[in-house]
Design a protein around this motif. Structure first.
Motif, PDB file in Angstrom:
ATOM      1  N   ARG A 136       0.854  -1.186   0.000  1.00  0.00           N
ATOM      2  CA  ARG A 136       0.000   0.000   0.000  1.00  0.00           C
ATOM      3  C   ARG A 136       0.888   1.233   0.000  1.00  0.00           C
ATOM      4  O   ARG A 136       2.087   1.151   0.239  1.00  0.00           O
ATOM      5  CB  ARG A 136      -0.901   0.017   1.242  1.00  0.00           C
ATOM      6  N   LEU A 137       0.266   2.375  -0.238  1.00  0.00           N
ATOM      7  CA  LEU A 137       0.966   3.650  -0.122  1.00  0.00           C
ATOM      8  C   LEU A 137       0.520   4.309   1.173  1.00  0.00           C
ATOM      9  O   LEU A 137      -0.670   4.548   1.394  1.00  0.00           O
ATOM     10  CB  LEU A 137       0.631   4.561  -1.307  1.00  0.00           C
ATOM     11  N   VAL A 138       1.469   4.585   2.050  1.00  0.00           N
ATOM     12  CA  VAL A 138       1.181   5.261   3.313  1.00  0.00           C
ATOM     13  C   VAL A 138       1.523   6.738   3.141  1.00  0.00           C
ATOM     14  O   VAL A 138       2.616   7.086   2.686  1.00  0.00           O
ATOM     15  CB  VAL A 138       1.996   4.654   4.474  1.00  0.00           C
ATOM     16  N   VAL A 139       0.566   7.607   3.476  1.00  0.00           N
ATOM     17  CA  VAL A 139       0.740   9.047   3.280  1.00  0.00           C
ATOM     18  C   VAL A 139       0.649   9.765   4.625  1.00  0.00           C
ATOM     19  O   VAL A 139       0.137   9.209   5.603  1.00  0.00           O
ATOM     20  CB  VAL A 139      -0.324   9.594   2.300  1.00  0.00           C
ATOM     21  N   PRO A 140       1.167  10.996   4.704  1.00  0.00           N
ATOM     22  CA  PRO A 140       1.137  11.726   5.978  1.00  0.00           C
ATOM     23  C   PRO A 140      -0.252  11.916   6.559  1.00  0.00           C
ATOM     24  O   PRO A 140      -0.396  12.141   7.766  1.00  0.00           O
ATOM     25  CB  PRO A 140       1.765  13.079   5.610  1.00  0.00           C
ATOM     26  N   GLU A 155      11.200  15.209   5.177  1.00  0.00           N
ATOM     27  CA  GLU A 155      10.198  14.164   5.317  1.00  0.00           C
ATOM     28  C   GLU A 155       9.779  13.683   3.931  1.00  0.00           C
ATOM     29  O   GLU A 155       9.623  14.480   3.012  1.00  0.00           O
ATOM     30  CB  GLU A 155       8.987  14.719   6.078  1.00  0.00           C
ATOM     31  N   PRO A 156       9.590  12.385   3.750  1.00  0.00           N
ATOM     32  CA  PRO A 156       9.177  11.887   2.434  1.00  0.00           C
ATOM     33  C   PRO A 156       7.757  12.320   2.090  1.00  0.00           C
ATOM     34  O   PRO A 156       6.934  12.578   2.974  1.00  0.00           O
ATOM     35  CB  PRO A 156       9.272  10.366   2.591  1.00  0.00           C
ATOM     36  N   LEU A 157       7.467  12.402   0.807  1.00  0.00           N
ATOM     37  CA  LEU A 157       6.120  12.744   0.347  1.00  0.00           C
ATOM     38  C   LEU A 157       5.139  11.615   0.656  1.00  0.00           C
ATOM     39  O   LEU A 157       3.958  11.846   0.915  1.00  0.00           O
ATOM     40  CB  LEU A 157       6.128  12.996  -1.162  1.00  0.00           C
ATOM     41  N   ALA A 158       5.616  10.399   0.619  1.00  0.00           N
ATOM     42  CA  ALA A 158       4.800   9.208   0.875  1.00  0.00           C
ATOM     43  C   ALA A 158       5.756   8.028   1.003  1.00  0.00           C
ATOM     44  O   ALA A 158       6.932   8.133   0.668  1.00  0.00           O
ATOM     45  CB  ALA A 158       3.805   8.973  -0.258  1.00  0.00           C
ATOM     46  N   LEU A 159       5.239   6.911   1.497  1.00  0.00           N
ATOM     47  CA  LEU A 159       6.058   5.705   1.620  1.00  0.00           C
ATOM     48  C   LEU A 159       5.292   4.503   1.067  1.00  0.00           C
ATOM     49  O   LEU A 159       4.136   4.268   1.435  1.00  0.00           O
ATOM     50  CB  LEU A 159       6.419   5.451   3.089  1.00  0.00           C
ATOM     51  N   PHE A 213       1.676  -4.881   9.047  1.00  0.00           N
ATOM     52  CA  PHE A 213       1.768  -4.153  10.309  1.00  0.00           C
ATOM     53  C   PHE A 213       1.636  -2.653  10.099  1.00  0.00           C
ATOM     54  O   PHE A 213       1.910  -2.132   9.012  1.00  0.00           O
ATOM     55  CB  PHE A 213       3.098  -4.469  11.000  1.00  0.00           C
ATOM     56  N   SER A 214       1.228  -1.951  11.149  1.00  0.00           N
ATOM     57  CA  SER A 214       1.151  -0.496  11.105  1.00  0.00           C
ATOM     58  C   SER A 214       2.549   0.084  11.249  1.00  0.00           C
ATOM     59  O   SER A 214       3.271  -0.237  12.203  1.00  0.00           O
ATOM     60  CB  SER A 214       0.261   0.029  12.237  1.00  0.00           C
ATOM     61  N   LEU A 215       2.934   0.945  10.319  1.00  0.00           N
ATOM     62  CA  LEU A 215       4.267   1.544  10.364  1.00  0.00           C
ATOM     63  C   LEU A 215       4.461   2.364  11.631  1.00  0.00           C
ATOM     64  O   LEU A 215       5.527   2.314  12.262  1.00  0.00           O
ATOM     65  CB  LEU A 215       4.487   2.416   9.125  1.00  0.00           C
ATOM     66  N   ALA A 216       3.445   3.112  12.018  1.00  0.00           N
ATOM     67  CA  ALA A 216       3.553   3.917  13.240  1.00  0.00           C
ATOM     68  C   ALA A 216       3.709   3.025  14.466  1.00  0.00           C
ATOM     69  O   ALA A 216       4.513   3.318  15.363  1.00  0.00           O
ATOM     70  CB  ALA A 216       2.327   4.817  13.390  1.00  0.00           C
ATOM     71  N   ALA A 217       2.944   1.946  14.502  1.00  0.00           N
ATOM     72  CA  ALA A 217       2.957   1.078  15.688  1.00  0.00           C
ATOM     73  C   ALA A 217       4.297   0.381  15.868  1.00  0.00           C
ATOM     74  O   ALA A 217       4.822   0.325  16.981  1.00  0.00           O
ATOM     75  CB  ALA A 217       1.836   0.043  15.592  1.00  0.00           C
ATOM     76  N   SER A 272       5.924 -10.742   6.419  1.00  0.00           N
ATOM     77  CA  SER A 272       5.128 -11.513   7.375  1.00  0.00           C
ATOM     78  C   SER A 272       5.571 -11.269   8.806  1.00  0.00           C
ATOM     79  O   SER A 272       4.866 -11.628   9.750  1.00  0.00           O
ATOM     80  CB  SER A 272       5.206 -13.014   7.051  1.00  0.00           C
ATOM     81  N   GLN A 273       6.747 -10.656   8.975  1.00  0.00           N
ATOM     82  CA  GLN A 273       7.259 -10.343  10.306  1.00  0.00           C
ATOM     83  C   GLN A 273       7.766  -8.911  10.386  1.00  0.00           C
ATOM     84  O   GLN A 273       8.701  -8.610  11.110  1.00  0.00           O
ATOM     85  CB  GLN A 273       8.378 -11.307  10.696  1.00  0.00           C
ATOM     86  N   GLY A 274       7.123  -8.059   9.635  1.00  0.00           N
ATOM     87  CA  GLY A 274       7.535  -6.662   9.641  1.00  0.00           C
ATOM     88  C   GLY A 274       7.092  -5.961   8.384  1.00  0.00           C
ATOM     89  O   GLY A 274       6.012  -6.228   7.857  1.00  0.00           O
ATOM     90  N   LEU A 275       7.957  -5.082   7.857  1.00  0.00           N
ATOM     91  CA  LEU A 275       7.585  -4.275   6.695  1.00  0.00           C
ATOM     92  C   LEU A 275       8.774  -4.052   5.772  1.00  0.00           C
ATOM     93  O   LEU A 275       9.913  -3.925   6.226  1.00  0.00           O
ATOM     94  CB  LEU A 275       7.076  -2.897   7.144  1.00  0.00           C
ATOM     95  N   LEU A 276       8.478  -3.998   4.470  1.00  0.00           N
ATOM     96  CA  LEU A 276       9.394  -3.438   3.493  1.00  0.00           C
ATOM     97  C   LEU A 276       8.928  -2.007   3.250  1.00  0.00           C
ATOM     98  O   LEU A 276       7.727  -1.769   3.049  1.00  0.00           O
ATOM     99  CB  LEU A 276       9.360  -4.223   2.180  1.00  0.00           C
ATOM    100  N   VAL A 277       9.831  -1.056   3.264  1.00  0.00           N
ATOM    101  CA  VAL A 277       9.478   0.363   3.160  1.00  0.00           C
ATOM    102  C   VAL A 277      10.371   1.032   2.126  1.00  0.00           C
ATOM    103  O   VAL A 277      11.576   0.782   2.074  1.00  0.00           O
ATOM    104  CB  VAL A 277       9.657   1.072   4.525  1.00  0.00           C
TER     105      VAL A 277
END
Length: 382
Positions: free
Chosen positions: A75-79, A105-109, A115-119, A203-208
């Motif tokens: 997905r695309l995570v935005v501010p 700060e990036p425009l988007a990720l 998983f939730s990136l913030a969490a 499955s155990q984290g995130l690629l960003v």
């Protein structure tokens, strides 16, 4: 304005400008992402923005990019999203305001994983180092990755050969969480030898990544992504680094962002550890030799605040944050070196705490150095 419109706009903008695009980021902040995207498409933008977007503004494939990343569980995570890592990225905003190159700060990720990136960045440590790692370095990185993950700390790294891969695998083996920040699209397996690892991480984290699907890696993109590794973690551990290692770039960003920088000592005859020894000798990094020392060194400011502002009936206030705060001048600013001497807190720790005290509204940086903020009202402040 709907979230879908905003996401489409930011997806478009993330493709038309090569990060970090300071002028475009500022323009988006001024007019908003949807209006910015419209003006970029039309070429009706200030000259600084035009120079960053004119070559690619015709590449309007936001919908295709969003569909492509969705097909691989991304997905695309935005501010504007709840999962945007606002607290970690505050350091980027402060660095940008102070004219530091690593601050943007990036425009988007683009994110892949459930998983939730913030969490999962609420408690995170970066483990980085040389691609040409020794057996010693890979062993230490794996042990650190395992121990941090076992302690509930997310392990952040760059998925490269050597130290990065060992840290990721250690975290996965412990059943913990890990984040790989990439210098290419999250649909690209790079390096190719880490394809299985990159398929396992979601499955155990995130690629960003800042880069949209199908973007291939390039040397400058590795340097650009390093600021995100530093920003997403409370501190960075350099396990092994030669004199010209890319890990030293991440180390520089870590220090500039006010994060805790740590380095692992190695054999004095080891070329692979010469960069670590340089960081330690200069006083820019804390020496760490265990997971316990890493966790102790990266304690959150909030923990320090709680400890420092405890009811004095239980004894005098404690904690590095309180000692640094009390060493600040009321009207005249002092250098980090002077504050370190006055407070008795190690210089690297002082440098890490000062920007965080600034974020908390307790300190401010002036022409003469650091002093207490006029708005500060810490218990016991006189």
């Amino acid at each position: 304005m709907s979230t879908d419109e905003i996401r489409l706009a930011r997806a478009y903008l993330s493709r038309v400008a090569e990060p970090p695009a300071a002028a475009l980021v500022a323009f988006v902040g001024e007019v908003g992402p949807v209006r910015a995207a419209e003006l970029v498409r039309a070429g009706e933008v200030p000259s600084a923005v035009d120079s960053q977007t004119s070559a690619r503004r015709a590449l309007d494939q936001a919908e295709q990019d969003l569909e492509a990343v969705a097909k691989i569980g991304g997905r695309l995570v935005v501010p504007e999203d709840d999962e945007w890592p606002r607290w970690p990225f505050n350091a980027l905003a402060i660095a940008a305001a102070n004219g530091l190159r690593c601050g943007l700060e990036p425009l988007a990720l683009w994110v892949r994983g459930g998983f939730s990136l913030a969490a999962i960045t609420e408690r995170a440590v970066a483990v980085v180092g040389s691609r040409a790692a020794s057996g010693y370095g890979q062993h230490v990185a794996g042990e650190f990755g395992y121990g941090l993950a076992e302690a509930g700390v997310t392990v952040v790294s760059g998925a490269a050969y050597g130290i990065d891969g060992a840290a990721h695998r250690g975290a996965i083996t412990a059943g913990g969480l890990t984040i790989a920040v990439l210098a290419c699209g999250v649909d690209i397996a790079y390096p190719a030898g880490h394809r299985a690892l990159l398929e396992r991480i979601p499955s155990q984290g995130l690629l960003v990544s800042e880069y949209p699907p199908a973007h291939t890696p390039a040397r400058h993109r590795f340097l650009t992504r390093n600021r995100l590794i530093a920003a997403l973690a409370e501190g960075t551990v350099v396990v092994e680094a030669g004199q010209r290692s890319g890990a030293k770039n991440t180390a520089a960003s870590t220090s500039a962002l006010g994060r805790v920088l740590m380095a692992v000592p190695g054999p004095i005859t080891s070329v692979s550890s010469s960069g670590c020894h340089e960081l330690l000798r200069s006083g820019n990094a804390l020496p760490v030799t265990s997971v316990a020392e890493i966790i102790e060194s990266t304690g959150r400011l909030g923990v320090d605040l709680v400890e420092a502002t405890r009811n004095t009936e239980t004894g005098p206030p404690q904690g590095d944050a309180m000692r640094v705060f009390e060493a600040l001048g009321l009207t005249f600013g002092y250098s980090p070196e002077a504050i370190s001497v006055e407070s008795g807190v190690e210089l690297s720790r002082v440098r890490a705490l000062l920007p965080q005290l600034e974020l908390a509204g307790l300190a401010q940086r002036g022409e003469t150095g650091w002093k207490r903020s006029q708005e500060s009202s810490w218990r016991g402040d006189t």
